[in-house]
Design an enzyme around this catalytic site. Structure first.
Site, PDB file in Angstrom:
ATOM      1  N   GLY A  46       0.646  -1.159   0.083  1.00  0.00           N
ATOM      2  CA  GLY A  46       0.077   0.009   0.182  1.00  0.00           C
ATOM      3  C   GLY A  46       0.875   1.348   0.050  1.00  0.00           C
ATOM      4  O   GLY A  46       2.073   1.169   0.326  1.00  0.00           O
ATOM      5  N   GLN A  51       3.046  10.092   1.512  1.00  0.00           N
ATOM      6  CA  GLN A  51       4.271   9.401   1.595  1.00  0.00           C
ATOM      7  C   GLN A  51       5.180   9.742   0.043  1.00  0.00           C
ATOM      8  O   GLN A  51       6.532   9.734   0.231  1.00  0.00           O
ATOM      9  CB  GLN A  51       4.282   7.782   1.357  1.00  0.00           C
ATOM     10  CG  GLN A  51       3.644   7.223   2.703  1.00  0.00           C
ATOM     11  CD  GLN A  51       3.586   5.806   2.490  1.00  0.00           C
ATOM     12  OE1 GLN A  51       2.599   5.100   2.139  1.00  0.00           O
ATOM     13  NE2 GLN A  51       4.517   5.270   3.149  1.00  0.00           N
ATOM     14  N   CYS A  99       6.255  -0.248   6.968  1.00  0.00           N
ATOM     15  CA  CYS A  99       5.768   0.912   6.201  1.00  0.00           C
ATOM     16  C   CYS A  99       6.959   1.343   5.502  1.00  0.00           C
ATOM     17  O   CYS A  99       8.114   1.311   5.843  1.00  0.00           O
ATOM     18  CB  CYS A  99       5.351   2.018   7.355  1.00  0.00           C
ATOM     19  SG  CYS A  99       4.985   3.758   6.550  1.00  0.00           S
ATOM     20  N   LEU A 100       6.934   1.548   3.961  1.00  0.00           N
ATOM     21  CA  LEU A 100       7.900   2.074   3.344  1.00  0.00           C
ATOM     22  C   LEU A 100       8.361   3.417   3.822  1.00  0.00           C
ATOM     23  O   LEU A 100       9.556   3.672   3.400  1.00  0.00           O
ATOM     24  CB  LEU A 100       7.385   2.325   1.873  1.00  0.00           C
ATOM     25  CG  LEU A 100       6.726   1.191   1.132  1.00  0.00           C
ATOM     26  CD1 LEU A 100       6.317   1.370  -0.257  1.00  0.00           C
ATOM     27  CD2 LEU A 100       7.940  -0.054   1.092  1.00  0.00           C
ATOM     28  N   HIS A 141      -4.029   1.314   7.908  1.00  0.00           N
ATOM     29  CA  HIS A 141      -2.639   1.937   7.903  1.00  0.00           C
ATOM     30  C   HIS A 141      -2.915   2.975   6.806  1.00  0.00           C
ATOM     31  O   HIS A 141      -2.112   3.993   7.166  1.00  0.00           O
ATOM     32  CB  HIS A 141      -1.684   0.729   7.640  1.00  0.00           C
ATOM     33  CG  HIS A 141      -0.143   0.965   7.463  1.00  0.00           C
ATOM     34  ND1 HIS A 141       0.688   0.731   8.209  1.00  0.00           N
ATOM     35  CD2 HIS A 141       0.292   1.832   6.606  1.00  0.00           C
ATOM     36  CE1 HIS A 141       1.756   1.162   7.939  1.00  0.00           C
ATOM     37  NE2 HIS A 141       1.499   1.880   6.886  1.00  0.00           N
ATOM     38  N   GLU A 142      -3.041   2.740   5.754  1.00  0.00           N
ATOM     39  CA  GLU A 142      -3.062   3.719   4.543  1.00  0.00           C
ATOM     40  C   GLU A 142      -3.611   4.871   4.934  1.00  0.00           C
ATOM     41  O   GLU A 142      -3.195   6.068   4.724  1.00  0.00           O
ATOM     42  CB  GLU A 142      -3.245   3.208   3.112  1.00  0.00           C
ATOM     43  CG  GLU A 142      -2.600   1.810   2.871  1.00  0.00           C
ATOM     44  CD  GLU A 142      -0.956   2.084   2.809  1.00  0.00           C
ATOM     45  OE1 GLU A 142      -0.483   3.431   2.726  1.00  0.00           O
ATOM     46  OE2 GLU A 142      -0.255   1.216   3.188  1.00  0.00           O
ATOM     47  N   HIS A 145      -2.099   7.234   6.950  1.00  0.00           N
ATOM     48  CA  HIS A 145      -1.284   8.215   6.772  1.00  0.00           C
ATOM     49  C   HIS A 145      -1.913   9.640   6.164  1.00  0.00           C
ATOM     50  O   HIS A 145      -1.391  10.782   6.285  1.00  0.00           O
ATOM     51  CB  HIS A 145      -0.591   7.627   5.348  1.00  0.00           C
ATOM     52  CG  HIS A 145       0.466   6.866   5.544  1.00  0.00           C
ATOM     53  ND1 HIS A 145       1.606   7.003   6.210  1.00  0.00           N
ATOM     54  CD2 HIS A 145       0.648   5.436   5.259  1.00  0.00           C
ATOM     55  CE1 HIS A 145       2.496   5.994   6.062  1.00  0.00           C
ATOM     56  NE2 HIS A 145       1.989   5.057   5.667  1.00  0.00           N
TER      57      HIS A 145
HETATM   58 NI    NI Z   1       2.755   3.188   5.667  1.00  0.00          NI
END
Ligand code: NI
Length: 173
Positions: A46, A51, A99-100, A141-142, A145
């Protein structure tokens, strides 16, 4: 185009993202194409627009199979814009997340087990789904953000937070 992913500590990850007001525009399509390129390049499941430094309420997620989450059931590739989440029941579940924007780390995070989500795709078509477990986790989670929340802020037990390659054994135990 692959875009650099901002990492935790960058103040742009802490801002409130803005609603998208126009759909099916070249800019929105370009943003989503870049997000998919970036997510595929990084091997994520995701990605949220903030991000890559874009403060809009746009998330993408989904995978057939994931190296990061080998046990997880597939999630259809989804573009979700201006998401609305409605939790179903009070049941929560702890699960491992990465998480990226927090590379190399994993943490055990509580999330609602079941939820209904709604929103729009890039063409302005309404999406409504009821999901649970890992799919519900990824959506939470997404969408976090978009409100400037990174998963480490939700970790309750910091003994269950650390570098992925150190955690593997605990996770499989
Ligand atoms: Ni993330």
């Amino acid at each position: 185009m692959i875009r650099p992913v901002l990492r935790m500590g960058n103040p742009r990850l802490l801002s409130q993202a803005m609603e998208v007001t126009e759909f099916d525009t070249p800019d929105l399509h370009a943003l989503i194409a870049d997000m998919f390129d970036t997510m595929a390049h990084e091997g994520g499941v995701g990605l949220a627009a903030p991000q890559i430094g874009i403060g809009l309420r746009v998330v993408i997620f989904g995978f057939e199979s994931s190296e990061r989450y080998p046990e997880a059931e597939a999630i259809p590739l989804t573009v979700l814009i201006n998401p609305e989440l409605q939790f179903i029941g009070d049941a929560t579940e702890e699960g491992w997340e990465g998480c990226l924007s927090v590379p190399g780390l994993r943490g055990l995070v509580p999330r609602y087990q079941k939820l209904r989500y709604a929103g729009y795709d890039q063409f302005g078509m309404r999406i409504e789904r009821e999901v649970e477990d890992f799919h519900a986790r990824v959506v939470q989670h997404e969408c976090d953000h978009l409100d400037g929340v990174l998963y480490p802020m939700r970790v309750r037990d910091f003994r269950q937070f650390g570098f992925s390659d150190e955690i593997v054994l605990t996770q499989e135990a």
